[in-house]
Design an enzyme around this catalytic site. Structure first.
Site, PDB file in Angstrom:
ATOM      1  CG  ASP A  53       2.748 -25.334 -27.571  1.00  0.00           C
ATOM      2  OD1 ASP A  53       1.342 -25.083 -27.062  1.00  0.00           O
ATOM      3  OD2 ASP A  53       2.337 -26.046 -28.806  1.00  0.00           O
TER       4      ASP A  53
ATOM      5  CB  ALA B 191      -0.157 -26.577 -24.620  1.00  0.00           C
ATOM      6  CG  ASP B 192       4.619 -22.683 -24.302  1.00  0.00           C
ATOM      7  OD1 ASP B 192       4.247 -23.260 -23.626  1.00  0.00           O
ATOM      8  OD2 ASP B 192       4.643 -22.642 -25.115  1.00  0.00           O
ATOM      9  CG  LEU B 193      -0.506 -19.227 -26.724  1.00  0.00           C
ATOM     10  CD1 LEU B 193      -1.143 -18.404 -28.141  1.00  0.00           C
ATOM     11  CD2 LEU B 193       0.226 -17.682 -26.477  1.00  0.00           C
TER      12      LEU B 193
ATOM     13  N   GLY C 163      -0.406 -20.138 -19.930  1.00  0.00           N
ATOM     14  CA  GLY C 163       0.051 -18.429 -19.583  1.00  0.00           C
ATOM     15  C   GLY C 163      -1.105 -17.715 -18.927  1.00  0.00           C
TER      16      GLY C 163
END
Length: 397
Positions: free
Chosen positions: A142, A170-172, A175
């Site tokens: 991230d 960025a991860d969230l 997803g």
């Protein structure tokens, strides 16, 4: 006992979850929370006692990411395990993975391989930088994406250097975008009868989230810079001290700025030539903020929130997380939800941020223990008792 579905909305879909850490589980959580039959594939190499990539299995992070799912164990490094997975994929609707791009190809469970078995499969992939290209084999995290995606260059106070955002944005978002892509592909499949490969990456998601800042560069060649708590274009918007803390005030356009000046008891600021137009307020931002803060320091946050809202000025307190969950509106929205479980454990997690009137999302099942429903899942996919026993003896499941 049939597995309870969190909603009727996606209950007809079966999802095989090969994801780890955060971006992938965030994607699959969206599908599970809206009722899909999600089967989490636990690798036999994981620590059955609790430690997982992303924290202990009964820790808050893991629990929040993996509710409303079932789990089975499977050794994908064994040819027999791969054969089991392909039998599952032949009947499933969706596979989601966030391996490095080369890993699934080596295992033979990439989109092309599974599409030969099941042409209707929708295959979701999340990577750090994309499935191909010069960086595709780099590990993605991230914070790396926040930096390369431009976000850290516009976050934080001017002159203090780059600053990461306080959540793994960025991860969230990767997803969430992958989940949106999967749902779009499932809708399209109803017309074509065919599945497809849905791809996103942390880098793409982060760049997309720059939104108007990115558009300003692409259209006007203007490079946005750090502005701290100030909004880059709507002025005055920012954080102001009160007699007992801080408050956010946001103005958009001259009419709300006029209400703000009236609301803080300084109508002369609105007619002042240095603050009368948007360009003037932008040029004299620091002086205007100082004038506003002279007034906000005279009353408490609670008083200002009440008075400015009554005056039609967007504003609000700045909460710590514990304070946020005690706010009356947050309680009314019911986003903190209890998860039922037979063990009598207190599991309270963050629910979905959207509601559907006929097919709501609910917390119906605690996150599964390591491989908890292995036998149950295999039986549902047509494996006999003898087959399951042999797979267990061979340590394939």
């Amino acid at each position: 006992m049939p597995f309870p579905h969190a909603s009727e909305a996606l209950s007809r879909f079966t999802v095989l979850d090969l994801t780890r850490v955060r971006s992938g589980p965030t994607c699959v959580r969206q599908l599970a929370d809206w009722g899909a039959n999600v089967i989490k594939i636990d690798a036999l190499t994981e620590d059955a006692g609790g430690e997982q990539p992303g924290g202990p299995r009964r820790g808050s992070d893991f629990q929040n990411l993996h509710r409303n799912k079932r789990a089975m164990t499977l050794n994908l490094k064994d040819e027999r395990g791969l054969a089991v997975f392909k039998r599952l994929a032949a009947k499933a609707d969706v596979v989601v993975e966030n391996f490095r791009p080369d890993v699934k190809k080596k295992l033979g469970i990439d989109y092309e391989g599974l599409a030969k078995i099941n042409p209707r499969i929708v295959y979701g992939s999340i990577s750090g930088f994309g499935q191909d290209g010069p960086y595709h084999k780099r590990p993605g995290f991230d914070q790396i994406a926040q930096g390369m995606g431009g976000l850290m260059s516009i976050t934080g106070a001017p002159g203090e250097g780059p600053m990461r955002v306080g959540i793994p944005v960025a991860d969230l978002t990767a997803g969430l975008f992958c989940a949106m892509g999967i749902l779009t592909a499932l809708l399209e499949r109803e017309v074509s009868g065919k599945g497809q490969w849905v791809q996103t990456s942390l880098l793409q998601a982060q760049i997309f989230m720059l939104d108007f800042q990115a558009a300003r560069w692409l259209m006007e060649k203007e490079v946005a810079k750090q502005a701290g708590n100030n909004h880059p274009t709507s002025i005055p918007t920012g954080v102001f001290k009160t007699s007992d803390g801080y408050i956010n005030i946001a103005t958009t356009g001259g009419r709300i700025w006029e209400r703000c000046a009236q609301g803080i008891g300084a109508p002369e600021l609105y007619s002042h030539p240095d603050y009368l137009t948007a360009p003037a307020r932008s040029k004299n931002r620091d002086a205007l903020n100082a004038e506003i803060e002279k007034r906000t320091l005279t009353k408490s946050t609670e008083t200002w929130v009440r008075e400015l809202n009554e005056a039609g000025v967007p504003c609000g307190p700045i909460y710590a997380i514990d304070q946020m969950f005690e706010d009356e509106q947050v309680k009314h929205l019911g986003i903190a939800q209890e998860v039922p479980n037979d063990e009598g454990r207190e599991i309270r997690l963050v629910g979905q941020p959207m509601t559907l009137s006929r097919t709501p999302s609910r917390m119906v099942a605690r996150p599964p223990e390591f491989g908890e429903q292995t036998n149950e899942v295999l039986k549902e996919f047509g494996f006999g008792a003898d087959e399951i026993a042999k797979l267990r003896d061979a340590k394939v499941v």
